[in-house]
Design an enzyme around this catalytic site. Structure first.
Site, PDB file in Angstrom:
ATOM      1  N   HIS A 163      31.476 -11.243  -3.892  1.00  0.00           N
ATOM      2  CA  HIS A 163      30.294 -11.100  -4.590  1.00  0.00           C
ATOM      3  C   HIS A 163      30.643  -9.775  -5.345  1.00  0.00           C
ATOM      4  O   HIS A 163      30.346  -9.763  -6.746  1.00  0.00           O
ATOM      5  CB  HIS A 163      29.099 -10.791  -3.788  1.00  0.00           C
ATOM      6  CG  HIS A 163      27.649 -10.454  -4.556  1.00  0.00           C
ATOM      7  ND1 HIS A 163      26.796 -11.330  -4.893  1.00  0.00           N
ATOM      8  CD2 HIS A 163      27.275  -9.243  -5.116  1.00  0.00           C
ATOM      9  CE1 HIS A 163      25.733 -10.820  -5.618  1.00  0.00           C
ATOM     10  NE2 HIS A 163      26.290  -9.393  -5.787  1.00  0.00           N
ATOM     11  N   GLU A 164      31.006  -8.551  -4.722  1.00  0.00           N
ATOM     12  CA  GLU A 164      31.279  -7.500  -5.487  1.00  0.00           C
ATOM     13  C   GLU A 164      32.506  -7.464  -6.442  1.00  0.00           C
ATOM     14  O   GLU A 164      32.380  -6.750  -7.438  1.00  0.00           O
ATOM     15  CB  GLU A 164      31.430  -6.305  -4.437  1.00  0.00           C
ATOM     16  CG  GLU A 164      30.138  -6.018  -3.562  1.00  0.00           C
ATOM     17  CD  GLU A 164      28.915  -5.939  -4.371  1.00  0.00           C
ATOM     18  OE1 GLU A 164      28.782  -5.326  -5.131  1.00  0.00           O
ATOM     19  OE2 GLU A 164      27.790  -6.307  -3.781  1.00  0.00           O
ATOM     20  N   HIS A 167      31.440  -8.521  -9.794  1.00  0.00           N
ATOM     21  CA  HIS A 167      31.058  -7.479 -10.556  1.00  0.00           C
ATOM     22  C   HIS A 167      32.205  -6.632 -11.452  1.00  0.00           C
ATOM     23  O   HIS A 167      32.028  -6.150 -12.401  1.00  0.00           O
ATOM     24  CB  HIS A 167      30.012  -6.533 -10.052  1.00  0.00           C
ATOM     25  CG  HIS A 167      28.723  -7.148  -9.615  1.00  0.00           C
ATOM     26  ND1 HIS A 167      27.514  -7.692 -10.311  1.00  0.00           N
ATOM     27  CD2 HIS A 167      28.022  -7.282  -8.561  1.00  0.00           C
ATOM     28  CE1 HIS A 167      26.746  -8.265  -9.812  1.00  0.00           C
ATOM     29  NE2 HIS A 167      26.981  -7.955  -8.463  1.00  0.00           N
ATOM     30  N   GLU A 242      23.058 -10.799 -10.687  1.00  0.00           N
ATOM     31  CA  GLU A 242      23.268 -10.969  -9.135  1.00  0.00           C
ATOM     32  C   GLU A 242      23.451 -12.560  -8.918  1.00  0.00           C
ATOM     33  O   GLU A 242      24.158 -12.931  -8.005  1.00  0.00           O
ATOM     34  CB  GLU A 242      21.918 -10.447  -8.511  1.00  0.00           C
ATOM     35  CG  GLU A 242      21.851  -8.951  -8.507  1.00  0.00           C
ATOM     36  CD  GLU A 242      23.230  -8.272  -7.937  1.00  0.00           C
ATOM     37  OE1 GLU A 242      23.661  -8.993  -6.691  1.00  0.00           O
ATOM     38  OE2 GLU A 242      23.580  -7.462  -8.438  1.00  0.00           O
TER      39      GLU A 242
END
Length: 632
Positions: A163-164, A167, A242
């Site tokens: 997930h990170e 980004h 998100e």
């Protein structure tokens, strides 16, 4: 959306952020002017001059506050991690829990085609949370809380880290860091007002004390307007991104259970995802994996937790969170115990293709893969890490050995040229470094599988950037000398050297290199032509084949222009093209990647060496490719 569309959307969001910031500043200025006019201006008869002064003063405070905070974050992601109490995880850590975290980060970095970021743990945070911070992948930091490290099993940790990484790849991270700096300015009045009220002048005999305290109270009240706008802006920027990051994390890893399991543990454990230090947590709330503050509704920076879980696990019901809370209240989960019980060790490694393997690719397929690793890429990353010799991995984690290791990757196989390159290394870094690089190249690096060279450089990068800046400057000079020692340096070696230079420069001065390109292809015709000509020549010994390869590429990038094929003398012709091409806007860059792919694959087949060349060129242009191209 693909990578290039994400980048274009991030640039549009950046523009929207400027507009919202301007509106917030306007609201604060009007509020200050109104309060000052009511309290002082009407009675004095000099309202116009006073309002002009307060307007300029308010704009100055906001502007200086933003500039100060942006300047404090010029170091990239590391200042953010340190501000929150992050402790760096050593590259050679022997702690099993920390080693598991590093392994996960390294594997996902290799699967993504980016340098391995610095890794931090927020040791004093029992909640489950994480964030990525920085301007570019070269200065990125990934941080997890101690709660995430202790409570999550390996699959769940993979989901959070993936997930990170989304980004990092999609431009969100750069936007998030800038958002911290910009919003600090509109909070400055409230901060000043609060400090003056706490420590300002007191006493009946102080004639100016009353006016000062009234002004401070006005600043504090107006500061809440800035706080309102700040929370609104963060919530608007963060929520959609998100959701996209959750979707990307599922694409990175093999299953949805890992990410869903992490979110369930946030909902089922008492600590949840809320951080202890509310002040620092609010400043970075928009970049956290989970809600670090507890805001809801208009100010929520994340979609509702249950909604995030149900997008990954549609059968999950709200009452099941209550069951998890009761179960974990009696016996909190332990990530390492779950790993042992479920057999969650490093994944089963996929086999690497042979160095002579060939396959068919198309430009749209390559574009679709940029910065979007899938399950197969993650398995290949396992295989790549497993295939890198232990000795080389150990050298990549040693500060004294990392420079000779990387320079050894750049040495030519031709003994005469390698001697010239060794002389260049010796002149700048000493004879010992030259001997070590030469020995490593001869003993292990020359025969290294082509798919292992870029990942080995990625593993070595976190250690390399720990060296003092003067040493890094000397290293960059040495890399340039090595790759330009002779016109016969291969295109791959040249591009690998260039990639190292780009990544080190970005890590030295992250803020200066964090820009969204805006140039159009029509402004860089000559540079596009030069790049495609050199790539065509490198892959085709026959001039007629090189011309056909060039034409296949140029038709993809500039179909309306008639740019003839003109042979270039060696790879040094590329020195002048990188900066203009790296300034292309995202969609123009997409067309360029298609053109490079068409040039390399004009004969319908691509071998492993050609695919690695494509990955390296894309890396220089900040379009990271996963470790293996998909076959058509």
């Amino acid at each position: 959306m693909n990578f290039f569309e994400h980048q274009a959307a991030a640039r549009r969001t950046s523009t929207r952020l400027v507009v919202l910031f301007a509106l917030a500043v306007l609201g604060i200025v009007l509020a200050v002017d109104f309060a000052v006019y009511v309290l002082f201006g009407g009675a004095s008869g000099q309202g116009g001059a006073l309002l002009a002064f307060t307007t300029v003063a308010t704009l100055g405070i906001i502007g200086l506050g933003s500039l100060y905070r942006i300047a404090s974050l010029r170091g990239g992601g590391e200042p953010v991690a340190l501000q929150l109490g992050g402790v760096p995880v050593p590259e050679d850590t022997a702690d099993f829990n920390l080693r598991r975290l590093r392994n996960v980060v390294e594997e996902i970095a290799i699967a993504s085609g980016v340098p391995v970021p610095k890794v931090y743990v927020l040791e004093h945070e029992a909640a489950i949370n994480a964030f990525a911070a920085g301007y570019t992948p070269s200065d990125a930091v990934v941080a997890v809380t101690r709660g995430a490290l202790d409570r999550l099993n390996r699959d769940e940790l993979q989901g959070v880290i993936a997930h990170e990484f989304s980004h990092i790849l999609n431009g969100d991270m750069r936007l998030n860091v800038r958002l911290i700096g910009v919003l600090f300015g509109i909070l400055m009045l409230g901060i000043i007002g609060r400090k003056v009220l706490q420590f300002g002048p007191r006493g009946r005999n102080n004639k100016g004390a009353g006016a000062i305290m009234v002004a401070a109270l006005v600043a504090l009240v107006v500061g809440y307007i800035g706080l309102f706008f700040g929370r609104m802006i963060k919530a608007g920027v963060s929520r959609t991104r998100e959701s996209l990051a959750d979707a990307s994390a599922v694409q990175f890893t093999r299953q949805t259970q890992g990410l869903a399991g992490a979110l369930k543990k946030i909902g089922g454990l008492g600590e949840g995802s809320k951080l202890n230090d509310r002040g620092d947590a609010e400043e970075v709330s928009h970049m956290l994996f989970g809600d670090g503050i507890g805001f809801s509704g208009l100010f929520a920076t994340h979609p509702p937790l249950l909604k995030r879980i149900q997008l990954l696990d549609p059968q999950f019901r709200a009452d099941q969170l209550g069951e998890l809370q009761r179960r974990w209240l009696a016996s909190p989960p332990d990530g390492l115990e779950e790993d042992a019980r479920l057999g969650l060790t490093a994944g089963t490694a996929a086999a690497l293709p042979g160095a002579a393997s060939q396959f068919s690719v198309t430009p749209p397929m390559v574009v679709a893969q940029v910065a979007t690793p899938a399950a197969d890429d993650y398995r290949r990353a396992d295989a790549i890490v497993a295939r890198i010799p232990d000795e080389l991995r150990a050298l990549a984690a040693r500060r004294d050995a990392v420079m000779p290791l990387l320079l050894g990757l750049l040495l030519a196989d031709d003994p005469a040229l390698a001697r010239i390159q060794g002389t260049e290394i010796s002149a700048r870094l000493g004879a010992a470094a030259a001997e070590a690089a030469t020995a490593l190249h001869a003993r292990q690096l020359a025969g290294l599988h082509p798919m292992l060279r870029l990942p080995l450089a990625a593993l070595a990068f976190p250690v390399l950037r720990l060296r003092p800046r003067p040493e890094l400057d000397t290293f960059l000079d040495t890399v340039h000398a090595v790759v330009n020692a002779d016109g016969e340096v291969s295109l791959f070696e040249y591009c690998l050297g260039r990639l190292l230079q780009v990544q080190v420069r970005e890590s030295l001065d992250p803020g200066r290199n964090a820009t969204f390109g805006r140039r159009k292809l029509s402004a860089v015709r000559s540079e596009v032509s030069t790049l495609l000509c050199v790539v065509a020549q490198a892959g085709n010994g026959n001039p007629a084949d090189a011309q056909r390869a060039y034409l296949a590429g140029i038709q993809r990038v500039l179909p309306s222009d008639h740019l003839p094929y003109l042979a270039r003398e060696g790879v040094r012709a590329l020195d002048a093209v990188w900066e203009p091409l790296d300034a292309l806007d995202p969609l123009a860059r997409q067309a360029l990647v298609e053109g490079i792919t068409a040039t390399i694959s004009h004969d319908g087949r691509v071998n492993v060496a050609e695919s690695e060349l494509l990955r390296t060129i894309c890396g220089v242009l900040h379009c990271p490719l996963p470790p293996m191209l998909e076959h058509s």
